[in-house]
Enzyme design. Structure first.
Site, short mmCIF file in Angstrom:
data_model
loop_
_atom_site.label_atom_id
_atom_site.label_comp_id
_atom_site.label_asym_id
_atom_site.label_seq_id
_atom_site.Cartn_x
_atom_site.Cartn_y
_atom_site.Cartn_z
N GLU A 23 14.46 -9.92 -0.72
CA GLU A 23 13.58 -9.15 0.17
C GLU A 23 12.13 -9.13 -0.30
O GLU A 23 11.23 -8.93 0.49
CB GLU A 23 14.08 -7.70 0.29
CG GLU A 23 13.37 -6.91 1.36
CD GLU A 23 14.20 -5.78 1.94
OE1 GLU A 23 13.62 -4.77 2.32
OE2 GLU A 23 15.44 -5.92 2.02
N TYR A 58 18.57 0.88 -7.25
CA TYR A 58 18.05 0.93 -5.87
C TYR A 58 17.72 2.36 -5.48
O TYR A 58 18.57 3.26 -5.58
CB TYR A 58 19.10 0.34 -4.92
CG TYR A 58 18.57 0.06 -3.54
CD1 TYR A 58 17.55 -0.84 -3.34
CD2 TYR A 58 19.10 0.72 -2.44
CE1 TYR A 58 17.06 -1.11 -2.08
CE2 TYR A 58 18.63 0.47 -1.16
CZ TYR A 58 17.60 -0.45 -0.98
OH TYR A 58 17.12 -0.70 0.27
#
Length: 866
Positions: A10, A329
C-alpha cells in the site's frame, strides 16, 4: 523459465520492508512511479523472480461523470440516480500505468495491502489496473495478511497466503457511492441556496455528510444543553472532627439538598448532638484491573485528552510509526490478543529503554500475566510496539504517541493494582457521615501508567463504638453548573457508541467539522460550535431531525457490515438507502424556508453587510465588499453578486475604469513575499468576454469545483483587449520558459520590479536599481518579445555617462539579461532567432501541449470530504 511474482504493497516504505525481509537484503531497486525491488526466491516450492512495488493508498476514486459536475446545470435530485465512474485518484502519479506495465508477463500477483476493508477494496483496484482477470483469484492472485512489517510477520504472511475478500471490497464500494450521492446532493442544494444571501456567512461550501452531520449534531446537542442550562442553588453539611491534632472533614451521606431551611434543620440536629458515634468500619481489599489491549478509538481518545494531539494528527503519526516498523497495524477495533501472541518477544524488544527497563525486566524475570480478555473484532491484534525507538528518531509528537503505546502494552501484561479501602461510618443527630481512605499494597500496572494510579490517603484509626466530639458543622452553599463543551475524546466515544464512522474514518469526520467552520477547537481540545454549525443543526432539527441524528448512519453501517459478511447484496443495499434519502431530500427542499428563517435570524443580509468599495458599471452606484468567505462584491441597486479571487486582499486600483464594461478595477494581492498582485474587473472576472478564458485560467468557480460560487475566471492578465493598458496584450512581455503562459509585468511591484507568469508560479526579478519599468508598443526583431523601458536611478545606473533611460528585450539585450533573475523555475536562457514571440498565453506552443491542456474539472466533493 522461472515464474514472475508481482507483489504490491500500500505504501513504498512497506514495499521496501517486504522486499528486504523476503530477499534477506539481497535485492536490486529500480525507479518507477513507485520503486520496484527485484530479487530471486522461492514461491510455492519453485524458483521464482519477484518484483515488489506499491501504490500510494487508493488508486481509484468514485465520482460523477462530467455531465453531472456542473452545479448550475444539474438538479441535485438527479445525482441520486446518476451513474458513477472510477477515475485515477492522482493521475500525475501514473500508478495505474505503472501497475499495468509491471504486471505484463507476470505469472502471479500477491497483494500486500492493509488488512482492513479499505485494503480489500484497494486489492481489487490493483487487480483492475493489472488487467489480470478476477477469475484468477485463488489460482494466480493471492492475498497476504499481516499486522506489522516485522520480518517475522512478513514471512508468516508469505507462508500463509489467502484470498482477497470481494465482499469487503463491495462493502466499501457501497459506502463510497452512498456517501458521494447523498453528500453531494444535499451540499450542492444548500450551498447554492444560502451562499450569496448573507454577508457574514463565513463558509465557501455548506456541506452535508451522512457521517459528518451527526458528528456535528453531538457537538451542538451539548452546546444546547449548556445554553439552556439554569443553575440551581444547593446546600450541604460539612462536618469536621479533630484527631491527633489534624482536622478531618467527613462526607454527608445526603450529599446535597436543594432546600436551605431543611439543611439548617439537619445542621441544628447534628450540632445539638455534639457527638459522632462510630457505627461501622469496613476494610476491603480492592483491585483496579489492568487495561485490555489498545485499539484505534482508545488511542485517539488518549492522544486528544492526555497528549493534546488531535485525532487526524494522531492517526497520521500512528500510520507513520507503523510504516517505519515501530508499531503494529494502527487501525483495529480489537482489544483482545490472539492466543498465539508472543508477549515475551514483544516485551524483550522494549527492555533497553531506561524509561521502563526496570518494569520490563521485572516482568521478564518474575513472569508477566496475559492481558484481560477484551473484544475480538476479527480484524487485527491490538496496537503493539514492535521494536525500540528513540525520541531523536521519531520527533516530539510521534515519540509521545509511541511512548504511550509502549506504556499501555507493558501495562496490559502487568499485574492488577491492589489496594486496601477503609470506610468509617459516623452517626450524629440521626444523620450519617463517613470518611474513606485508600492504601496501595501493590502498584501493579500503575507503576508504568502512573496517571491511572489509585490516590492514597490515610485516615485515623477508630474502633466501632468510639464517640468523637464534633469540631464544627458548616453549611456549604453551591450552584449546579452546566456541562462543559464536548472534548474530542468524548465526541469519539459518542461516535463509537452510535456507530458513526469506523476506526479509520472517525478522525476524518472530526477534522471535517473543524475544516468546514462548523466547530472550533478551544483549550483542552474542546469543540465549540460556530453560529453556522449551530444554525445548520437547528435547521435540520426543524425540518427532518433524522438528517442529523445517528440512527440513519448506524443503520447504513449495519447494512454495509452485512455486505462485508456476504449476507446482503451491495446493489440492493445502495438502491434501498438512496431511495430513502431521495424522499428526505425532496422534503428538505420543500421545507428549506424553515432553515432559511434561522439563517436570517443569525446572519446579516448582503444589503446590510460589507463596506463600499468600487462603482458598478451598470448603475454607477458603489458596490459593497463582503470580506467573509467567499469574498465578493454586492451591488444593492442591481442585486448582483460578483465573486472575487480568494485567500488574499482586495483594494481599489487607481480608480481605473474597464473599457469593456465600465466597472472600476480592483487590485488583488496574494499572501507571501513572492505572491502575485494583479488587477481585475469584477464583471470580466465573473463573465469573461473572450471564449476559452475561463478554462485557460484555473480559478475556482461554482460550476466546476463548488469552492467559490458563480463564475470566476479572467483577471486583467488574461484579457485580450488590444488597447487596455492592464491587459495581457499591453503588459505581457514574453512567453514563460516553464509553461504555456505569458510573463506579465507586475504593475505594483516597485521598487522590486518583476514579471510573473499568468499560469504558473514562475517569477522573473527585474533590475532593482530601476526607478520605473514599463512596457512599450515595440517588439524585439529577434524574438518578438515586448520591449520594456527601464528608468534607472541616477545613483545606481549601470549605463554610461550617468544615463538612466534604456530600452531593450529581456531575452536578447545583454545588459537587461544580465540583470534579471529567475525564481521558482529552471534557468532562463537567452534566445537567439527562435521567433516564437510572446505566444499570447500559448508560450511555446505544442512543445508543452500536454501541460497546457490540463483540465480543472475536479468537482470533487467525493466521499472522502463527508
Amino acid at each position: 523459465m522461472a515464474p514472475t511474482v508481482l507483489m504490491v504493497a500500500e505504501k513504498p516504505s512497506i514495499a521496501l520492508s517486504i522486499a528486504s525481509a523476503l530477499s534477506g537484503g539481497r535485492m536490486s531497486t529500480r525507479k518507477g512511479s513507485t520503486d520496484v525491488h527485484e530479487f530471486d526466491g522461492m514461491f510455492q516450492g519453485s524458483h521464482a523472480f519477484f518484483k515488489v512495488t506499491s501504490v500510494i493508498g487508493h488508486v481509484l476514486s468514485v465520482d460523477f461523470p462530467p455531465a453531472y459536475q456542473n452545479w448550475e446545470g444539474t438538479d441535485p435530485m438527479d445525482l441520486f440516480v446518476a451513474p458513477v465512474l472510477r477515475s485515477e485518484c492522482n493521475p500525475k502519479a501514473h500508478i495505474r500505468r505503472h501497475l499495468a506495465q509491471e504486471a505484463r508477463g507476470c505469472t502471479y500477483l500477491v497483494l500486500w495491502l492493509d488488512c482492513d476493508r479499505e485494503g480489500e477494496n484497494i486489492c481489487y483496484e490493483v487487480i483492475d489496473c493489472t488487467g489480470i482477470p478476477k477469475s484468477e483469484v485463488g489460482r494466480r492472485i493471492f492475498r497476504a495478511k499481516f499486522s506489522s512489517v516485522t520480518e517475522k510477520d512478513i514471512m508468516d504472511a508469505m507462508n500463509n497466503l489467502v484470498l482477497p475478500s470481494k465482499d469487503e471490497a463491495l462493502a466499501v464500494d457501497a459506502r463510497q457511492e452512498i456517501d458521494l450521492k447523498v453528500g453531494v446532493a444535499f451540499t450542492r442544494f444548500q450551498t447554492r441556496y444560502f451562499q450569496g444571501k448573507y454577508g457574514n456567512l463565513d463558509s465557501r461550501v455548506i456541506s452535508y455528510g451522512p457521517c459528518q452531520t451527526p458528528t456535528l449534531g453531538f457537538c451542538v446537542q451539548r452546546y444546547q444543553q449548556i445554553t439552556t442550562f439554569k443553575p440551581e442553588k444547593f446546600w450541604s453539611l460539612k462536618t469536621y472532627v479533630i484527631k491527633d491534632g489534624n482536622e478531618i472533614q467527613l462526607e454527608w451521606d445526603r450529599k446535597k439538598l436543594f432546600d436551605f431551611d431543611v439543611t439548617v434543620m439537619f445542621q441544628k440536629m447534628v450540632a445539638s448532638d455534639g457527638i459522632l458515634k462510630v457505627t461501622d468500619i469496613s476494610v476491603k481489599e480492592e483491585c483496579k484491573a489492568r487495561p485490555p489491549g489498545l485499539n484505534t478509538v482508545n488511542l485517539l481518545k488518549v492522544a486528544s485528552s492526555a497528549l493534546g494531539i488531535g485525532p487526524q494528527t494522531a492517526m497520521h503519526l500512528a500510520e507513520r510509526l507503523y510504516t517505519q516498523g515501530f508499531i503494529s497495524y494502527p487501525r483495529t477495533e480489537s482489544t483482545a490478543y490472539p492466543s498465539s501472541f508472543d508477549f515475551r518477544s514483544a516485551l524483550a524488544a522494549l527492555a533497553h529503554n531506561p524509561l521502563w527497563s526496570n518494569d520490563v525486566r521485572t516482568l521478564l524475570d518474575t513472569g508477566f500475566v496475559k492481558p484481560k480478555q477484551g473484544h475480538d473484532a476479527g480484524d487485527h491484534p491490538p496496537i503493539t510496539p514492535m521494536r525500540l525507538a528513540t525520541e531523536e528518531a521519531l520527533g516530539t509528537d510521534a515519540w509521545r504517541l509511541y511512548q504511550y503505546i509502549c506504556q499501555h502494552f507493558i501495562g496490559t501484561v502487568s499485574p492488577d493494582c491492589r489496594y486496601t479501602r477503609t470506610s468509617i461510618e459516623f452517626t450524629s443527630g440521626g444523620e450519617t457521615f463517613h470518611c474513606v481512605g485508600n492504601r496501595v499494597t501493590s502498584k501493579g500496572f500503575t507503576s508504568i501508567m502512573p496517571w491511572l494510579a489509585v490516590s492514597e490517603n490515610n485516615i485515623p484509626a477508630y474502633k466501632k463504638g468510639d464517640a468523637v466530639s464534633i469540631h464544627k458543622v458548616d453549611i456549604y452553599e453551591g450552584s449546579t453548573t452546566p456541562p462543559d463543551y464536548l472534548s474530542e475524546s468524548e465526541l469519539i466515544s459518542l461516535m463509537e457508541k452510535n456507530g458513526i464512522g469506523t476506526d479509520a474514518s472517525i478522525p476524518v469526520h472530526v477534522n471535517n467539522i473543524c475544516e468546514r467552520n462548523y466547530v472550533q477547537v478551544n483549550s483542552g481540545r474542546r469543540l465549540v460550535p460556530t453560529p453556522l454549525g449551530t444554525t445548520l443543526i437547528r435547521g435540520y432539527q426543524c425540518i427532518d431531525a433524522d438528517l442529523c441524528l445517528p440512527d440513519i448512519r448506524r443503520f447504513i453501517e449495519q447494512q454495509i457490515t452485512l455486505i462485508a459478511k456476504g449476507e446482503a447484496d451491495h446493489l440492493q443495499v445502495v438502491q434501498h438507502v438512496l431511495q430513502q434519502f431521495m424522499k428526505k431530500y425532496s422534503y428538505f427542499v420543500k421545507k428549506i424556508e424553515n432553515m432559511d428563517a434561522l439563517f436570517e435570524a443569525q446572519f446579516s443580509p448582503l444589503a446590510d453587510s460589507g463596506r463600499l468599495l468600487s462603482k458598478c458599471g451598470k448603475c454607477a452606484r458603489y458596490m459593497k465588499y463582503i470580506s467573509t468567505q467567499p469574498m465578493r462584491l454586492y451591488c444593492v441597486t442591481c442585486e448582483e453578486v460578483y465573486y472575487l479571487p480568494q485567500n488574499g486582499s482586495i483594494k481599489l486600483y487607481k480608480e481605473i475604469i474597464c473599457p469593456l464594461d465600465g466597472f472600476e478595477l480592483l487590485l488583488f494581492s496574494m499572501v507571501g513575499p513572492d505572491a502575485k498582485s494583479f488587477p481585475l474587473c469584477p464583471f470580466c472576472y465573473n463573465s469573461p468576454p473572450f471564449e476559452g478564458i475561463d478554462k485557460l485560467f484555473g480559478a475556482l468557480k461554482l460550476d466546476d469545483t463548488g469552492k467559490v460560487g458563480k463564475g470566476a475566471g479572467m483577471p486583467c492578465f488574461l484579457c485580450l483587449h488590444p488597447t487596455c493598458k492592464q491587459s495581457m496584450i499591453t503588459q505581457g512581455v514574453c512567453a514563460c520558459p516553464e509553461c504555456t503562459g505569458t510573463l506579465i509585468l507586475d504593475p505594483v511591484s516597485a521598487p522590486k520590479w518583476r514579471l510573473y507568469c499568468n499560469r504558473c508560479n514562475c517569477i522573473v526579478l527585474l533590475p532593482h536599481a530601476a526607478h520605473k519599468i514599463s512596457t512599450t508598443d515595440k517588439k524585439c526583431p529577434t524574438c518578438e518579445s515586448t520591449i520594456i523601458e527601464v528608468d534607472f536611478n541616477k545613483k545606481t545606473t549601470p549605463l554610461k555617462d550617468g544615463a538612466t533611460l534604456h530600452e531593450g528585450c529581456i531575452l536578447c539585450d545583454e545588459l537587461l539579461h544580465s540583470l534579471i533573475e529567475m525564481k521558482h523555475g529552471k534557468s532562463f536562457f537567452m534566445r537567439r532567432g527562435r521567433g516564437r514571440g510572446r505566444g499570447r498565453g500559448r508560450g511555446r506552443g505544442s512543445s508543452r501541449g500536454r501541460r497546457g491542456s490540463s483540465r480543472h474539472d475536479d468537482p470533487k466533493m467525493s466521499f472522502r470530504d463527508f
